[in-house]
Design a protein around this motif. Structure first.
Motif, PDB file in Angstrom:
ATOM      1  N   LEU A 106      13.464  -2.609   2.650  1.00 48.35           N
ATOM      2  CA  LEU A 106      12.904  -2.066   3.900  1.00 48.35           C
ATOM      3  C   LEU A 106      11.417  -2.349   4.057  1.00 48.35           C
ATOM      4  CD1 LEU A 106      14.696   1.368   4.337  1.00 48.35           C
ATOM      5  CD2 LEU A 106      15.050  -0.739   5.616  1.00 48.35           C
ATOM      6  N   ILE A 107      10.758  -2.631   2.952  1.00 50.88           N
ATOM      7  CA  ILE A 107       9.334  -2.929   3.021  1.00 50.88           C
ATOM      8  C   ILE A 107       9.090  -4.173   3.848  1.00 50.88           C
ATOM      9  CG2 ILE A 107       7.389  -3.735   1.641  1.00 50.88           C
ATOM     10  CD1 ILE A 107       8.672  -1.950  -0.634  1.00 50.88           C
ATOM     11  N   PHE A 137       0.830  -1.187   0.000  1.00 50.29           N
ATOM     12  CA  PHE A 137       0.000   0.000   0.000  1.00 50.29           C
ATOM     13  C   PHE A 137       0.871   1.245   0.000  1.00 50.29           C
ATOM     14  CE2 PHE A 137      -2.854  -3.114   2.083  1.00 50.29           C
ATOM     15  CZ  PHE A 137      -3.828  -3.113   1.103  1.00 50.29           C
ATOM     16  N   GLU A 138       0.267   2.327  -0.453  1.00 51.25           N
ATOM     17  CA  GLU A 138       1.024   3.560  -0.611  1.00 51.25           C
ATOM     18  C   GLU A 138       1.634   4.036   0.707  1.00 51.25           C
ATOM     19  OE1 GLU A 138      -0.893   7.367  -1.947  1.00 51.25           O
ATOM     20  OE2 GLU A 138      -0.094   6.602  -3.841  1.00 51.25           O
ATOM     21  N   ASP A 139       0.881   3.911   1.780  1.00 53.53           N
ATOM     22  CA  ASP A 139       1.439   4.412   3.050  1.00 53.53           C
ATOM     23  C   ASP A 139       2.584   3.536   3.554  1.00 53.53           C
ATOM     24  OD1 ASP A 139      -0.436   2.457   3.480  1.00 53.53           O
ATOM     25  OD2 ASP A 139      -1.233   3.314   5.318  1.00 53.53           O
ATOM     26  N   GLN A 140       2.536   2.229   3.219  1.00 55.94           N
ATOM     27  CA  GLN A 140       3.650   1.360   3.592  1.00 55.94           C
ATOM     28  C   GLN A 140       4.895   1.709   2.774  1.00 55.94           C
ATOM     29  OE1 GLN A 140       1.656  -2.342   2.859  1.00 55.94           O
ATOM     30  NE2 GLN A 140       1.153  -2.638   5.022  1.00 55.94           N
ATOM     31  N   ALA A 196       6.359   4.827   4.176  1.00 56.81           N
ATOM     32  CA  ALA A 196       7.133   4.558   5.392  1.00 56.81           C
ATOM     33  C   ALA A 196       8.515   4.017   5.028  1.00 56.81           C
ATOM     34  CB  ALA A 196       6.395   3.572   6.285  1.00 56.81           C
ATOM     35  N   ALA A 210      12.110   5.793   5.694  1.00 59.77           N
ATOM     36  CA  ALA A 210      13.167   5.057   6.377  1.00 59.77           C
ATOM     37  C   ALA A 210      14.436   5.028   5.519  1.00 59.77           C
ATOM     38  CB  ALA A 210      12.701   3.649   6.708  1.00 59.77           C
TER      39      ALA A 210
END
Ligand SMILES: Nc1nc2c(ncn2[C@@H]2O[C@H](COP(=O)(O)OP(=O)(O)O)[C@@H](O)[C@H]2O)c(=O)[nH]1
Lengths: 301, 434
Positions: B71-72, B48-51, B54, B58
């Motif tokens: 990092l996801i 998702f876009e917000d993930q 994030a 990072a």
């Protein structure tokens, strides 16, 4: 032979039923945490599959923030009535009144943290030794590593570094007095799986999941429902929008999405195309990326 | 992609009829495992876009130049700080054909236990190899564990092909090296794919950089691996988990013996045998949620009503008179130890096998296996953390079991330390003196 194929929803269902029966067999006082949200409603359906025609060998437990969507509470009461099962309500307001919990500090009213002592108090009072939660591993990074049987010490804390190995479908259910476990039968489900299952099984869900007109304000880009608990701030305009909610959390911390999706098929299509994950609509997670992990260590669901 | 463009695939009957595939990823540190998983999630639009945001944030705060796909999939804070993965994490993605569950396992030396954990439920293992390094000690160890846990399908992902100029020679060299080693292992099929996780070559689409490669992309392969034969559809086994007794007027005599089918099929009219009693009867009804269904097969969770009233409780087994599991108290198994405190011979442990809980004592250590060389050390007397050995043990009550190779659901057990309640080891039962 094709008739011996189990599609992914039925495979997930089978896993969840197995988990629920294992808990029923291994623990003396389980309870199913029922928030009124779609995930806990799906858990209730799975419990029906696991235990009917008998009654559930555990009550439903609602940690009630008092900040509810009215629709969700009505739905809860009707569901409990139809099922003929027991409901235990742990009230955050009562916990606050007794000095066990305090309202969260900060600019936003929230009873998210206050739920923790309320829940732990209910666990102690009813001597629950296993709690079913509807959390899924796809919701958040910290959850991706949590076991299905997630062990808590006598302060209700989770230690991510010290989890028991969990293999096959063999669950270690041994605990010491005072300890309890959280069990997540939907661990391997995604948001999409939950919606698809609701469709497959024709499960009723509260109306707030479907788009409707509501008074809201737009705050930092989020669509915030307006209510007695959560009035508009100075200078904010209340507007009518066609919205729906992707989670039924605490009314004061749940943002809506503007959406015309008023049927399950529309919602499923929307989820398929979604660009914001479900938890993105919970304001409290925005505080920090590691916020969830911190709260989990303290005993959050 | 717009809602209209994507919705039909997910709304169609095809979506409701997807298979579930569980896969394991393993490789040593820096082989590109996190990048590969990030790539699969990213390219199947499972992030998702917000993930993504994030992960982007990072990446920036770490000083990375590009969004670090790795990092996801990175998890808890301690790991983020150390920059390594230390436990099993589960990831999910779907295509219109299949839903995938990835058990993301750590690559470094001391975490055999995590890989064994992740492997226990998987149909497919992705084994990453850095094209520059070829088959290394850890490749062998991961392959051995995958084989020990009975994962039928292996995909050797030869990653970082961009760093060896997408050279066919190098790929072939690695393939030969791996095949020579894997001949000793028991995989149903092994597939080799040249990849660049970073560039996306052969991950979702076949790459122009490898015209010499005629096989499928990784995703296409995963969508089509044939897994229907992975289950044991022959040996009917229902370990009794729970008895459904409504105690109500309406269902006064209802007794449903509930459990997850571990093998074979059950339907109304089947002649069945109950263990330990050895008594036979017939299936009166196979139910889910109290409603009859036509046939039960693995891994369905059902309950059965029987024609005769037998004394049946949790931990018992329902099978067929003509096809019974082995039963006995003397068991021989491959054991993986998962605790700091070494396995001690003669000490009593709790053992859980299917839904049956007994106590056990390890009698004799046949050998300890070196997971890197497969050398058998017959002089070994102890099994420490992350060590694997063949042992004999005796249980306080009989187990109803099959060889793990034949049926993992009736061939696996866990060992629990009664003092700490920790799961300290796991075992896979060997067949008639293999
Ligand atoms: N050139 C190249 N670099 C890669 C490839 N895959 C991963 N890397 C890089 O290798 C490093 C380690 O990757 P990572 O995914 O973190 O490895 P892990 O430790 O196995 O999870 C990172 O700097 C990646 O960008 C690839 O296919 N080609």
């Amino acid at each position: 032979m094709n008739s011996y194929r189990l599609n992914h929803l039925r495979a997930l269902e089978a896993e969840a039923i197995h988990i629920m029966r294992e808990v029923a067999a291994c623990f003396e006082r389980p309870a199913l945490m029922f928030s009124g949200g779609k995930d806990s409603i799906v858990m209730v359906r799975l419990a029906e599959k696991a235990f009917r025609p008998a009654k559930f060998p555990f009550p439903l437990l609602h940690v009630d923030t008092g900040h509810n969507f009215e629709e969700a509470i009505t739905f809860r009461d009707q569901l409990v009535e139809r099922l003929g099962e027991r409901l235990v309500v742990a009230s955050v307001q009562e916990a606050i009144d007794k000095g066990l919990a305090t309202e969260d500090a900060g600019p936003e009213i929230s009873r998210n943290r206050a739920q923790i002592p309320t829940l732990l108090n209910a666990i102690e009072e009813h001597r629950f030794d296993a709690l079913f939660g509807g959390a899924r591993r796809d919701e958040e990074k910290a959850r991706a590593k949590e076991r299905i049987f997630s062990f808590r010490d006598d302060f209700g804390q989770w230690d991510p570094k010290n989890q028991r190995p969990e293999l096959w479908n063999i669950y270690n259910a041994r605990i010491k007095p005072g300890e309890h476990i959280r069990v997540f039968p939907l661990s391997n489900w995604t948001e999409m799986d939950v919606w698809q299952y609701i469709k497959l099984e024709s499960i009723d869900i509260p109306s707030i999941y479907f788009s409707h007109e509501r008074d809201v304000v737009i705050r930092r880009g989020l669509v915030i429902p307006i209510s007695g608990f959560f009035p508009p701030k100075d200078g904010e305009d209340v507007v009518k929008k066609t919205v729906r909610f992707r989670t039924v959390g605490d009314l004061t911390t749940t943002a809506g999405v503007e959406s015309p999706a008023d049927t399950l098929d529309h919602i499923i299509a929307e989820v398929a195309a979604a660009r914001g994950s479900e938890r993105g609509a919970r304001m409290d997670d925005k505080k920090s990326e590691a916020a969830m992990e911190d709260r989990k260590k303290e005993g959050y669901f | 992609m717009t809602a209209e463009a994507k919705a039909p695939a997910f709304n169609s009957d095809a979506y409701l009829d997807m298979d579930l595939l569980r896969l394991l990823t393993c490789g040593s540190v820096d082989d590109g495992k996190s990048t590969l998983i990030g790539r699969l999630l990213y390219d199947t639009k499972s992030i998702f876009e917000d993930q993504l945001e994030a992960a982007t944030q990072a990446s920036i705060s770490r000083g990375d130049e590009n969004v670090n796909l790795a990092l996801i999939t990175d998890g808890l804070r301690a790991e983020r700080e150390q920059g390594i993965t230390i436990d099993v994490a589960y990831r999910y993605f779907a295509t219109p054909k299949r839903k995938f569950i990835i058990a993301d396992c750590p690559g470094h030396v001391q975490y055999t236990r995590n890989m064994v954990t992740g492997a226990s439920t998987c149909n497919v293992a992705l084994i990453l190899v850095d094209a520059r390094n070829g088959v290394i000690e850890q490749t062998k160890r991961h392959s051995f564990i995958a084989s020990l846990l009975g994962i039928p399908h292996v995909v050797v992902c030869v990653n970082k092909m961009d760093l060896v100029g997408y050279a066919e020679d190098r790929f072939e060299e690695i393939r030969k090296e791996y095949q020579a080693f894997a001949a000793r292992l028991e995989f149903r099929d092994v597939t080799f794919i040249p990849l660049s996780a970073l560039g996306g070559d052969n991950v979702v689409h076949r790459s122009e950089h490898t015209p010499w490669y005629q096989g499928a992309s990784l995703l296409h392969h995963l969508e089509n691996v044939y897994t229907a034969a992975d289950r044991d559809m022959i040996d009917a086994r229902l370990p009794v988990q729970w008895c459904i007794r409504p105690h109500s007027e309406e269902h006064h005599d209802y007794r449903g013996y509930a459990g997850q089918v571990a093998g074979g099929t059950f339907k109304k009219g089947d002649e069945v045998m109950h263990l330990p009693s050895g008594l036979t009867t017939r299936v009166a009804s196979v139910d889910v949620g109290g409603e009859p269904i036509s046939v039960a097969f693995p891994p369905m969770s059902v309950s059965v009503q029987l024609e005769d009233n037998l004394d049946i409780s949790r931990g018992d087994m329902i099978c067929r008179p003509g096809n019974q599991p082995a039963q006995g108290q003397d068991i021989e198994a491959m054991v993986v130890w998962m605790n700091q405190d070494a396995l001690s011979l003669g000490k009593k442990y709790a053992l859980k096998h299917t839904t049956r809980e007994v106590r056990c004592v390890f009698k004799e250590m046949k050998y300890r296996l070196d997971v890197n060389t497969l050398h058998r050390d017959e002089s070994a007397v102890a099994l420490g953390l992350n060590e694997i050995g063949r042992l004999s043990l005796r249980t306080t009550a009989p187990l109803f079991y099959d060889a793990y190779r034949r049926n993992a659901a009736t061939g696996a057990f866990i060992i629990v330390d009664e003092a700490t309640n920790n799961t300290v080891g796991v075992g896979m039962i060997l067949g008639e003196q293999a």
